[in-house]
Design a protein around this motif. Structure first.
Motif, PDB file in Angstrom:
ATOM      1  N   LEU A   1       0.845  -1.187   0.000  1.00 27.42           N
ATOM      2  CA  LEU A   1       0.000   0.000   0.000  1.00 27.42           C
ATOM      3  C   LEU A   1       0.883   1.241   0.000  1.00 27.42           C
ATOM      4  O   LEU A   1       1.950   1.245   0.628  1.00 27.42           O
ATOM      5  CB  LEU A   1      -0.887   0.051   1.252  1.00 27.42           C
ATOM      6  N   PRO A   2       0.459   2.332  -0.646  1.00 30.54           N
ATOM      7  CA  PRO A   2       1.208   3.585  -0.555  1.00 30.54           C
ATOM      8  C   PRO A   2       0.933   4.264   0.787  1.00 30.54           C
ATOM      9  O   PRO A   2      -0.081   3.975   1.441  1.00 30.54           O
ATOM     10  CB  PRO A   2       0.648   4.406  -1.719  1.00 30.54           C
ATOM     11  N   PRO A   3       1.814   5.146   1.242  1.00 31.51           N
ATOM     12  CA  PRO A   3       1.605   5.833   2.524  1.00 31.51           C
ATOM     13  C   PRO A   3       0.270   6.562   2.625  1.00 31.51           C
ATOM     14  O   PRO A   3      -0.354   6.578   3.682  1.00 31.51           O
ATOM     15  CB  PRO A   3       2.778   6.821   2.583  1.00 31.51           C
ATOM     16  N   GLN A   4      -0.191   7.152   1.507  1.00 30.66           N
ATOM     17  CA  GLN A   4      -1.457   7.881   1.539  1.00 30.66           C
ATOM     18  C   GLN A   4      -2.624   6.974   1.923  1.00 30.66           C
ATOM     19  O   GLN A   4      -3.536   7.382   2.648  1.00 30.66           O
ATOM     20  CB  GLN A   4      -1.747   8.542   0.175  1.00 30.66           C
ATOM     21  N   GLU A   5      -2.592   5.718   1.419  1.00 28.82           N
ATOM     22  CA  GLU A   5      -3.678   4.792   1.724  1.00 28.82           C
ATOM     23  C   GLU A   5      -3.628   4.371   3.191  1.00 28.82           C
ATOM     24  O   GLU A   5      -4.675   4.218   3.839  1.00 28.82           O
ATOM     25  CB  GLU A   5      -3.571   3.560   0.822  1.00 28.82           C
ATOM     26  N   VAL A   6      -2.421   4.188   3.736  1.00 27.15           N
ATOM     27  CA  VAL A   6      -2.295   3.856   5.161  1.00 27.15           C
ATOM     28  C   VAL A   6      -2.880   4.975   6.007  1.00 27.15           C
ATOM     29  O   VAL A   6      -3.609   4.729   6.978  1.00 27.15           O
ATOM     30  CB  VAL A   6      -0.809   3.626   5.511  1.00 27.15           C
ATOM     31  N   ARG A   7      -2.604   6.220   5.641  1.00 26.04           N
ATOM     32  CA  ARG A   7      -3.147   7.368   6.395  1.00 26.04           C
ATOM     33  C   ARG A   7      -4.663   7.440   6.259  1.00 26.04           C
ATOM     34  O   ARG A   7      -5.368   7.706   7.238  1.00 26.04           O
ATOM     35  CB  ARG A   7      -2.503   8.655   5.925  1.00 26.04           C
ATOM     36  N   ARG A   8      -5.191   7.193   5.067  1.00 27.03           N
ATOM     37  CA  ARG A   8      -6.652   7.238   4.881  1.00 27.03           C
ATOM     38  C   ARG A   8      -7.337   6.187   5.750  1.00 27.03           C
ATOM     39  O   ARG A   8      -8.376   6.448   6.361  1.00 27.03           O
ATOM     40  CB  ARG A   8      -7.006   7.031   3.409  1.00 27.03           C
ATOM     41  N   GLU A   9      -6.762   4.978   5.806  1.00 26.84           N
ATOM     42  CA  GLU A   9      -7.354   3.917   6.621  1.00 26.84           C
ATOM     43  C   GLU A   9      -7.339   4.285   8.094  1.00 26.84           C
ATOM     44  O   GLU A   9      -8.303   4.058   8.821  1.00 26.84           O
ATOM     45  CB  GLU A   9      -6.601   2.601   6.400  1.00 26.84           C
ATOM     46  N   ALA A  10      -6.216   4.852   8.555  1.00 26.83           N
ATOM     47  CA  ALA A  10      -6.119   5.236   9.959  1.00 26.83           C
ATOM     48  C   ALA A  10      -7.140   6.305  10.315  1.00 26.83           C
ATOM     49  O   ALA A  10      -7.796   6.254  11.356  1.00 26.83           O
ATOM     50  CB  ALA A  10      -4.701   5.719  10.273  1.00 26.83           C
ATOM     51  N   ARG A  11      -7.304   7.288   9.447  1.00 32.89           N
ATOM     52  CA  ARG A  11      -8.263   8.365   9.710  1.00 32.89           C
ATOM     53  C   ARG A  11      -9.698   7.865   9.637  1.00 32.89           C
ATOM     54  O   ARG A  11     -10.550   8.331  10.391  1.00 32.89           O
ATOM     55  CB  ARG A  11      -8.040   9.511   8.712  1.00 32.89           C
TER      56      ARG A  11
END
Length: 315
Positions: A302-312
């Motif tokens: 996964l790209p970092p942006q997707e990891v951040r979206r999931e966390a949020r």
């Protein structure tokens, strides 16, 4: 009072009961008996843990009502379908309670009752693929500490049950109370639900102090370039000896291990902070944001942006 019922069966994992301490200390931090805890089983009476400890429980009935139900896991995935009465009770309880949770393999029981259908869920890493195989309609995310999907909560195994309980406390009583509970329980930090179940340092598991010291040094200095020569100096070995011993003890080259530590640190910052991806890349030793993205795709898919979206999304 918010009533929490723990649903136990023979062979339950005793670690599930450790999460009750989170609610106990939340009462203390809140200055009132906000939570009431009761242990239940289908028939009531004595229930044995996987360790053989006996625990007295109350029997569930059609009139039993709780704000939260928590199904404790056992030390193995399902080997036989749970009793129909238990599944019927859980379905009924899910419509009458505010939330329902499964700690570790307790998630299998929720899945059998149909409560995880078309929902996101997690599981102890050793059994996550069994859950997905047996229940293909569940969206299993096997590398998560806990997941909240509407009123249904699931967690990974063992200590992840503490994280799930602490997240419930934060939702009910706020972040200040949750921090107080974590401090009293000597929990290093409140782990975000999206955090990986795996620890890179634990996975490496070096056998000698000299390699452990080099890894500790690396973790404290991830924000700058780290060379084999520098790490070898911390281990008091020549660079050639260090590379050989490091690979023998950890099964990885120094470069691959350091990238794993950088990834773990970057993922935690992405999930728990509002720093820009450029800042996170710099603080965790990647050359730039693009370099970090390439490492994330290799390591997590996964790209970092997707990891951040999931966390949020989970917050």
């Amino acid at each position: 009072m918010h009533r929490i019922g723990y649903l136990l069966s023979d062979g339950f994992q005793i670690m599930a009961l450790a999460s009750q301490s989170v609610f106990e200390f939340a009462n203390d931090a809140a200055g009132e008996a906000f939570y009431g805890i009761e242990n239940y089983s289908m028939a009531g009476g004595e229930v044995r843990s996987s360790l053989g400890m006996k625990l007295d429980t109350r029997a569930v009935s059609a009139r039993t009502a709780m704000d939260t139900w928590i199904a404790a896991g056992v030390n193995a995935p399902l080997t036989a379908r749970p009793p129909a009465a238990l599944l019927a009770f859980l379905r009924r309880a899910s419509t009458r309670s505010r939330r329902i949770a499964g700690i570790c393999t307790g998630g299998f029981v929720l899945a059998e009752a149909g409560l995880l259908a078309n929902r996101r869920a997690t599981m102890h890493w050793a059994y996550a693929r069994d859950l997905q195989r047996l229940f293909p309609d569940v969206r299993v995310e096997e590398d998560r500490i806990y997941i909240v999907d509407g009123p249904v909560w699931t967690s990974a195994g063992m200590t992840a049950g503490l994280d799930l309980a602490l997240a419930m406390v934060e939702k009910d009583l706020g972040a200040d109370v949750a921090r107080s509970v974590a401090h009293k329980l000597v929990m290093h930090q409140r782990r975000a639900g999206g955090q990986s179940q795996h620890s890179e340092m634990l996975d490496l598991a070096p056998k000698s102090d000299r390699i452990q010291n080099a890894l500790n040094y690396a973790r404290k200095n991830l924000n700058r370039p780290l060379t084999v020569e520098e790490l070898a100096g911390e281990a008091h070995l020549s660079p050639r000896q260090f590379s050989r011993v490091f690979t023998q003890e950890t099964g990885q080259s120094p470069a691959k291990a350091i990238e794993g530590l950088r990834l773990e640190a970057a993922r935690l910052m992405i999930e728990k902070s509002r720093h820009s991806l450029e800042t996170i890349a710099r603080e965790t030793g990647f050359r730039d944001r693009r370099h970090m993205r390439e490492a994330f795709m290799r390591g997590f898919g996964l790209p970092p942006q997707e990891v951040r979206r999931e966390a949020r999304a989970q917050v």
